[in-house]
Design a protein around this motif. Sequence first.
Motif, PDB file in Angstrom:
ATOM      1  N   ASP A   1       0.862  -1.186   0.000  1.00  0.00           N
ATOM      2  CA  ASP A   1       0.000   0.000   0.000  1.00  0.00           C
ATOM      3  C   ASP A   1       0.895   1.231   0.000  1.00  0.00           C
ATOM      4  O   ASP A   1       1.942   1.240   0.661  1.00  0.00           O
ATOM      5  CB  ASP A   1      -0.914   0.001   1.236  1.00  0.00           C
ATOM      6  N   ASP A   2       0.495   2.252  -0.745  1.00  0.00           N
ATOM      7  CA  ASP A   2       1.335   3.454  -0.819  1.00  0.00           C
ATOM      8  C   ASP A   2       1.142   4.373   0.385  1.00  0.00           C
ATOM      9  O   ASP A   2       1.855   5.375   0.520  1.00  0.00           O
ATOM     10  CB  ASP A   2       1.083   4.227  -2.118  1.00  0.00           C
TER      11      ASP A   2
ATOM     12  N   ASP B   1       6.961  -8.710   5.280  1.00  0.00           N
ATOM     13  CA  ASP B   1       7.480  -7.419   4.823  1.00  0.00           C
ATOM     14  C   ASP B   1       6.333  -6.558   4.328  1.00  0.00           C
ATOM     15  O   ASP B   1       5.190  -7.016   4.196  1.00  0.00           O
ATOM     16  CB  ASP B   1       8.512  -7.610   3.701  1.00  0.00           C
ATOM     17  N   GLU B   2       6.699  -5.296   4.008  1.00  0.00           N
ATOM     18  CA  GLU B   2       5.750  -4.350   3.436  1.00  0.00           C
ATOM     19  C   GLU B   2       6.361  -3.740   2.176  1.00  0.00           C
ATOM     20  O   GLU B   2       7.579  -3.787   1.977  1.00  0.00           O
ATOM     21  CB  GLU B   2       5.442  -3.223   4.434  1.00  0.00           C
ATOM     22  N   ALA B   3       5.518  -3.168   1.320  1.00  0.00           N
ATOM     23  CA  ALA B   3       5.996  -2.479   0.123  1.00  0.00           C
ATOM     24  C   ALA B   3       5.071  -1.308  -0.163  1.00  0.00           C
ATOM     25  O   ALA B   3       3.859  -1.395   0.061  1.00  0.00           O
ATOM     26  CB  ALA B   3       6.042  -3.424  -1.071  1.00  0.00           C
ATOM     27  N   LYS B   4       5.659  -0.225  -0.672  1.00  0.00           N
ATOM     28  CA  LYS B   4       4.865   0.985  -0.891  1.00  0.00           C
ATOM     29  C   LYS B   4       4.171   1.009  -2.255  1.00  0.00           C
ATOM     30  O   LYS B   4       3.348   1.893  -2.508  1.00  0.00           O
ATOM     31  CB  LYS B   4       5.732   2.234  -0.728  1.00  0.00           C
ATOM     32  N   ASP B   5       4.527   0.082  -3.143  1.00  0.00           N
ATOM     33  CA  ASP B   5       3.846  -0.040  -4.431  1.00  0.00           C
ATOM     34  C   ASP B   5       4.203  -1.389  -5.048  1.00  0.00           C
ATOM     35  O   ASP B   5       4.998  -2.162  -4.496  1.00  0.00           O
ATOM     36  CB  ASP B   5       4.207   1.107  -5.392  1.00  0.00           C
ATOM     37  N   GLY B   6       3.603  -1.678  -6.213  1.00  0.00           N
ATOM     38  CA  GLY B   6       3.832  -2.963  -6.852  1.00  0.00           C
ATOM     39  C   GLY B   6       5.260  -3.190  -7.273  1.00  0.00           C
ATOM     40  O   GLY B   6       5.761  -4.328  -7.243  1.00  0.00           O
ATOM     41  N   ALA B   7       5.957  -2.124  -7.673  1.00  0.00           N
ATOM     42  CA  ALA B   7       7.349  -2.264  -8.109  1.00  0.00           C
ATOM     43  C   ALA B   7       8.237  -2.723  -6.962  1.00  0.00           C
ATOM     44  O   ALA B   7       9.068  -3.627  -7.117  1.00  0.00           O
ATOM     45  CB  ALA B   7       7.853  -0.938  -8.685  1.00  0.00           C
TER      46      ALA B   7
ATOM     47  N   ILE C   1      -0.538 -11.983  -0.615  1.00  0.00           N
ATOM     48  CA  ILE C   1      -0.296 -10.543  -0.760  1.00  0.00           C
ATOM     49  C   ILE C   1      -1.612  -9.826  -0.510  1.00  0.00           C
ATOM     50  O   ILE C   1      -2.642 -10.164  -1.117  1.00  0.00           O
ATOM     51  CB  ILE C   1       0.216 -10.195  -2.168  1.00  0.00           C
ATOM     52  N   ILE C   2      -1.580  -8.865   0.387  1.00  0.00           N
ATOM     53  CA  ILE C   2      -2.722  -7.959   0.565  1.00  0.00           C
ATOM     54  C   ILE C   2      -2.320  -6.639  -0.059  1.00  0.00           C
ATOM     55  O   ILE C   2      -1.384  -5.975   0.422  1.00  0.00           O
ATOM     56  CB  ILE C   2      -3.080  -7.781   2.054  1.00  0.00           C
ATOM     57  N   THR C   3      -2.985  -6.241  -1.148  1.00  0.00           N
ATOM     58  CA  THR C   3      -2.525  -5.082  -1.912  1.00  0.00           C
ATOM     59  C   THR C   3      -3.635  -4.081  -2.173  1.00  0.00           C
ATOM     60  O   THR C   3      -4.793  -4.447  -2.396  1.00  0.00           O
ATOM     61  CB  THR C   3      -1.911  -5.519  -3.255  1.00  0.00           C
TER      62      THR C   3
ATOM     63  N   LYS D   1      -4.905   1.288  -6.193  1.00  0.00           N
ATOM     64  CA  LYS D   1      -4.275   2.457  -6.812  1.00  0.00           C
ATOM     65  C   LYS D   1      -2.965   2.788  -6.111  1.00  0.00           C
ATOM     66  O   LYS D   1      -2.949   3.160  -4.937  1.00  0.00           O
ATOM     67  CB  LYS D   1      -5.224   3.664  -6.756  1.00  0.00           C
ATOM     68  N   MET D   2      -1.869   2.648  -6.873  1.00  0.00           N
ATOM     69  CA  MET D   2      -0.534   2.947  -6.351  1.00  0.00           C
ATOM     70  C   MET D   2       0.326   3.440  -7.507  1.00  0.00           C
ATOM     71  O   MET D   2       0.034   3.157  -8.675  1.00  0.00           O
ATOM     72  CB  MET D   2       0.107   1.684  -5.745  1.00  0.00           C
ATOM     73  N   PRO D   3       1.394   4.194  -7.211  1.00  0.00           N
ATOM     74  CA  PRO D   3       2.279   4.668  -8.293  1.00  0.00           C
ATOM     75  C   PRO D   3       3.107   3.523  -8.883  1.00  0.00           C
ATOM     76  O   PRO D   3       3.171   2.430  -8.320  1.00  0.00           O
ATOM     77  CB  PRO D   3       3.177   5.686  -7.578  1.00  0.00           C
ATOM     78  N   ARG D   4       3.733   3.792 -10.014  1.00  0.00           N
ATOM     79  CA  ARG D   4       4.601   2.869 -10.755  1.00  0.00           C
ATOM     80  C   ARG D   4       3.827   1.626 -11.188  1.00  0.00           C
ATOM     81  O   ARG D   4       3.265   1.602 -12.284  1.00  0.00           O
ATOM     82  CB  ARG D   4       5.852   2.510  -9.953  1.00  0.00           C
ATOM     83  N   ILE D   5       3.754   0.597 -10.368  1.00  0.00           N
ATOM     84  CA  ILE D   5       2.952  -0.589 -10.684  1.00  0.00           C
ATOM     85  C   ILE D   5       1.791  -0.651  -9.696  1.00  0.00           C
ATOM     86  O   ILE D   5       2.002  -0.720  -8.484  1.00  0.00           O
ATOM     87  CB  ILE D   5       3.810  -1.868 -10.590  1.00  0.00           C
ATOM     88  N   ASP D   6       0.549  -0.615 -10.217  1.00  0.00           N
ATOM     89  CA  ASP D   6      -0.606  -0.621  -9.324  1.00  0.00           C
ATOM     90  C   ASP D   6      -1.011  -2.063  -8.980  1.00  0.00           C
ATOM     91  O   ASP D   6      -0.362  -3.035  -9.386  1.00  0.00           O
ATOM     92  CB  ASP D   6      -1.772   0.164  -9.936  1.00  0.00           C
TER      93      ASP D   6
END
Length: 541
Positions: free
Chosen positions: A8-9, A32-38, A52-54, A57-62
């Motif tokens: 999640d961004d 772990d966590e990630a701020k976007d799909g990339a 994955i819980i995603t 709408k996120m930048p780069r890769i949604d």
Amino acid sequence: MPSIMIVDDETIFRKGIRLMITDMQSDWIVVDEAKDGAEALEKLEELQPDLIITDIKMPRIDGIQLQYIVKERYPHIACVVMSGYNDFQYARESLRLGAKDYLMKPFQREELYVLLAKLQEEWLMDKRTNQSHGMDQQVQNGMRQHVLAGLLTGSVHHGEAELLENVGIQFPHAYISCLIAKLDRDSVTDERYYQLNPSLFSIYIQQFIQESLDEYFKGYVFIHHETEVVALINHEQVASIHGDIEKLTNRIRKEIRVQSNFTLTFGLGSPAKDLESISKSYKEAGLALLYRLVIGGDRLLSNEIVAEMNMEKHDWHAADWHSLNQYVQEGDLANVQQQASLYVTKLCQEWKDPEIIHQQICKMLLHFYELAVNLAVVKQWLQNTDVKQVLVEIYSYSSSKELIERCQKLLGDLTICIGNRQKKMVTSPVEIVVRYVEEHYAESITLNTMAEIVYLSPSYLSSLFKSKQGQSFIDFLTEKRIEKAKLLLLHSDEKIQVISDSTGFTNIRHFNRVFKTIMNRTPSEFRDGKTIAVREPFKVK
């Protein structure tokens, strides 16, 4: 224990979900966590979470793009999507892609707990099943990829139906048409393209086309090269197939443009009646795709469409590379990049035939290859490839942007190589020649060879060398060889023939003659006498 990655961004959502799962006191762990799909894709290879819980709408890769790629690369990883009220249409698309469920933001922790409990049960069941069947499926998928690629090259024939059946490939209808999809590079910014792994675009495109194709046709979609996605479409009718595929590609292009903000160009070959003819359809699709150079991308190109184009050829004078050639030799990298771009752009604007565009670019590159040969920088320039591979590669491009980038890279690298060699000339050409002779005296060395290395004419180098060293180049070379020969005669038991060969002389008779001229005795006499005569600087007669 099953594992989760949260994507999640918004940091507050990521931390909030992590805290909810921790408080749940279940077997689930957040790896772990990630701020976007990339960022998620960078971590997936190592972490391999079960879920994955995603966000959508996120930048780069949604979230949608992330699911397409995960479905191809990591089919064992489950996905749950989060979306706001206004994003429900995207959540529905996620469910169509195989997402386990969706959570409407903001959601209650009880809602998350119920979902994770259900998914844990499914995870335990899948784990038991995959332990017995997972590897077999992985092997079959790899074999299927090889067989599909073999159909494109014509190496799989109709008599090998059993091979296709063994890897799960079936063509129940009479005809097979080959469709090639390529990303339009000019629809993606350089920052976006190079920030991600370019192969991710192909994975996303592959999954997107497969999902769309399955609604209308029987067929297989796979990545043939890193930047080329191929679809083999199986169909019954011939008369309407072009129109049907055009409708399909128009829909795919529109949806990808809206969802992912880039465009595709498709090349379509004629219908094949048997397995052996698929390679012909593939070649036709590739040739049609080349016309993207002429009329631009974001469309379907086929033999029918190309035949309708006005292919009137413009007059084109002999290519003038004077400015480009000058900038390359001067080491002016900025102007080389600019001139290369202008040259390719002008070619694509002036010509309506991709084959001639490729021919002109190859002629230009051969001109610079000849220059690199003359300056002895081919190895440094082309590294681990050769000029034939470079020219073959040029013919594979159907995008003006790709051609521009490749020409800029090639000519830029050559400019740097020449510039580096010229920097070495700042010291002294004579010093370079002296050092070279010291290191390579046993090899065949000529004044012309040295002149090419130091970028001087043979006559000028000869004059410069004599003024700096006080003797001619040939006298200096001969003196060095005789000095090495004397050391070997005095301090080794090697035969005179071997010493002659190892110090650069063409034959023993020449060695004996030169040695006696300089030392006033033969090599044998010198070895027996164990003395070295004192003499003035010599000159070879």
